[in-house]
Write a protein that holds these residues in place. Structure first.
Motif, PDB file in Angstrom:
ATOM      1  N   THR A 141      -0.575  36.077 -41.219  1.00  0.00           N
ATOM      2  CA  THR A 141      -1.630  35.050 -41.270  1.00  0.00           C
ATOM      3  C   THR A 141      -1.542  34.167 -40.035  1.00  0.00           C
ATOM      4  O   THR A 141      -0.488  34.064 -39.401  1.00  0.00           O
ATOM      5  CB  THR A 141      -1.493  34.166 -42.530  1.00  0.00           C
ATOM      6  N   CYS A 142      -2.632  33.515 -39.731  1.00  0.00           N
ATOM      7  CA  CYS A 142      -2.664  32.567 -38.609  1.00  0.00           C
ATOM      8  C   CYS A 142      -1.947  31.285 -39.028  1.00  0.00           C
ATOM      9  O   CYS A 142      -2.180  30.748 -40.123  1.00  0.00           O
ATOM     10  CB  CYS A 142      -4.115  32.264 -38.238  1.00  0.00           C
ATOM     11  N   LEU A 143      -1.075  30.797 -38.182  1.00  0.00           N
ATOM     12  CA  LEU A 143      -0.303  29.598 -38.497  1.00  0.00           C
ATOM     13  C   LEU A 143      -1.181  28.350 -38.547  1.00  0.00           C
ATOM     14  O   LEU A 143      -0.824  27.350 -39.197  1.00  0.00           O
ATOM     15  CB  LEU A 143       0.809  29.409 -37.458  1.00  0.00           C
ATOM     16  N   ARG A 144      -2.355  28.368 -37.893  1.00  0.00           N
ATOM     17  CA  ARG A 144      -3.202  27.184 -37.872  1.00  0.00           C
ATOM     18  C   ARG A 144      -4.169  27.149 -39.045  1.00  0.00           C
ATOM     19  O   ARG A 144      -4.312  26.123 -39.733  1.00  0.00           O
ATOM     20  CB  ARG A 144      -3.989  27.134 -36.565  1.00  0.00           C
ATOM     21  N   LYS A 148      -6.400  36.030 -41.750  1.00  0.00           N
ATOM     22  CA  LYS A 148      -5.607  37.259 -41.687  1.00  0.00           C
ATOM     23  C   LYS A 148      -6.186  38.295 -40.731  1.00  0.00           C
ATOM     24  O   LYS A 148      -5.649  39.387 -40.617  1.00  0.00           O
ATOM     25  CB  LYS A 148      -5.500  37.874 -43.083  1.00  0.00           C
ATOM     26  N   SER A 149      -7.254  37.943 -40.042  1.00  0.00           N
ATOM     27  CA  SER A 149      -7.897  38.896 -39.125  1.00  0.00           C
ATOM     28  C   SER A 149      -7.621  38.476 -37.684  1.00  0.00           C
ATOM     29  O   SER A 149      -7.834  37.311 -37.311  1.00  0.00           O
ATOM     30  CB  SER A 149      -9.413  38.928 -39.396  1.00  0.00           C
ATOM     31  N   PHE A 150      -7.157  39.448 -36.886  1.00  0.00           N
ATOM     32  CA  PHE A 150      -6.799  39.164 -35.494  1.00  0.00           C
ATOM     33  C   PHE A 150      -7.393  40.230 -34.570  1.00  0.00           C
ATOM     34  O   PHE A 150      -7.569  41.391 -34.957  1.00  0.00           O
ATOM     35  CB  PHE A 150      -5.277  39.161 -35.306  1.00  0.00           C
ATOM     36  N   SER A 186     -10.802  33.512 -36.434  1.00  0.00           N
ATOM     37  CA  SER A 186     -11.438  32.333 -37.023  1.00  0.00           C
ATOM     38  C   SER A 186     -11.330  31.118 -36.106  1.00  0.00           C
ATOM     39  O   SER A 186     -12.329  30.501 -35.746  1.00  0.00           O
ATOM     40  CB  SER A 186     -10.807  32.022 -38.376  1.00  0.00           C
ATOM     41  N   CYS A 187     -10.093  30.749 -35.708  1.00  0.00           N
ATOM     42  CA  CYS A 187      -9.915  29.522 -34.912  1.00  0.00           C
ATOM     43  C   CYS A 187      -9.553  29.793 -33.451  1.00  0.00           C
ATOM     44  O   CYS A 187      -9.490  28.856 -32.647  1.00  0.00           O
ATOM     45  CB  CYS A 187      -8.849  28.641 -35.542  1.00  0.00           C
ATOM     46  N   GLY A 188      -9.288  31.046 -33.121  1.00  0.00           N
ATOM     47  CA  GLY A 188      -8.969  31.378 -31.733  1.00  0.00           C
ATOM     48  C   GLY A 188      -7.526  31.159 -31.335  1.00  0.00           C
ATOM     49  O   GLY A 188      -7.172  31.308 -30.158  1.00  0.00           O
TER      50      GLY A 188
END
Length: 307
Positions: A141-144, A148-150, A186-188
């Protein structure tokens, strides 16, 4: 009393004759006696042929002048002028020096078979391809934002040449390590991930250990080691590579050497000795050794007083 020629123990046939004679002296077997007579007769005939050939050469060349090599100028010895040889066989040997050049530069271009061989040799000398790739996976997962999508981007790669030691032998192990940068869709947010075994060196520890074993324990030349590794494992290294590996090993074992020296000099027993050596350029130096009868430490000094 029966007597045969000197006991020639040079070579396999000579060793057999010694065994025959020893056995004959103990048994006086008639068959062994005949074998020894035939063996010595063959030796005599061979010596006779050599003597006649040498005598003939000496008689044919007796009228020719002998010229010392110090009388030749640089142009005569290193130029392209015609050379007259004392013996015809030397002329044939000299002509053979140009055969490889003709094969490589002329005949290869006119022969389909030699062209195929030349292409195979060129392929074998190309860069060795990796037998496995270690590529990192994206974070869970993204820490920010918890996405879950990269998306991923390759930011670097490194190929490490190594040797793998197993109970059955040694095999080539070429690994390509890939470094990735993952971007959250999502957030870059970006995250760089390197493989856990990411190496800063081109050659792995097994490759280094194998090379140093041949340098130190077997005392082989660097070019011999390089040729052996290339033939056995399909690499294309040079003797310069082996020299570079020696530097890698020296850096790797620096701390080990310091610990060995510390244990020796702080112990209860120290033996010390030095050996003078000559360096390139005519300079002299000393190689010192310290030992506690269990470990040894070697070091170099430019003069004896600094030991």
């Amino acid at each position: 009393m029966l007597s045969f020629g000197p006991r020639d123990d040079q070579g396999p046939s000579g060793a057999r004759s010694v065994l025959w004679r020893t056995e004959w002296e103990n048994t006086h077997d008639h068959k062994l006696k005949q074998q020894l007579i035939i063996y010595n007769s063959d030796d005599c005939r061979a010596l006779s042929l050599v003597t006649k050939a040498v005598s003939k050469l000496c008689s044919e060349q007796s009228g020719k002048a002998i010229v010392f090599d110090s009388n030749f100028s640089d142009t005569e010895t290193h130029g392209r002028s015609r050379r007259d040889f004392l013996l015809d066989d030397f002329q044939a040997i000299n002509n053979a020096a140009y055969w490889d050049h003709q094969r490589d530069m002329v005949y290869v271009n006119s022969s389909r078979r030699l062209k195929t061989i030349s292409k195979r040799q060129a392929i074998s000398s190309q860069k060795v391809e990796p037998n496995r790739v270690i590529d990192p996976v994206a974070p869970n997962t993204c820490l920010r934002c918890g996405e879950k999508s990269f998306s991923k981007e390759k930011v670097g790669e490194r190929t490490v040449y190594d040797l793998k030691f197993t109970k059955r032998g040694i095999s080539r192990d070429v690994v390509k390590y890939v470094a990735r940068e993952f971007h959250c869709k999502s957030c870059g947010e970006s995250t760089k991930v390197y493989p856990s075994s990411w190496s800063n060196r081109k050659y792995g520890q097994g490759f280094v250990a194998y090379s140093i074993y041949h340098v130190i324990h077997l005392c082989l030349l660097q070019r011999t080691i390089a040729r052996s590794i290339n033939e056995l494992f399909g690499f294309s290294i040079s003797e310069t590579t082996v020299h570079h590996i020696k530097s890698i090993a020296a850096d790797f074992y620096t701390n080990t050497c310091e610990k060995i020296k510390e244990r020796i000099v702080t112990g209860k027993l120290v033996h010390a000795d030095e050996t003078p050596i000559k360096l390139k350029g005519g300079n002299e130096g000393y190689v010192w050794v310290l030992t506690n009868m269990e470990e040894a430490f070697f070091f170099f000094t430019g003069n004896r007083s600094r030991g």
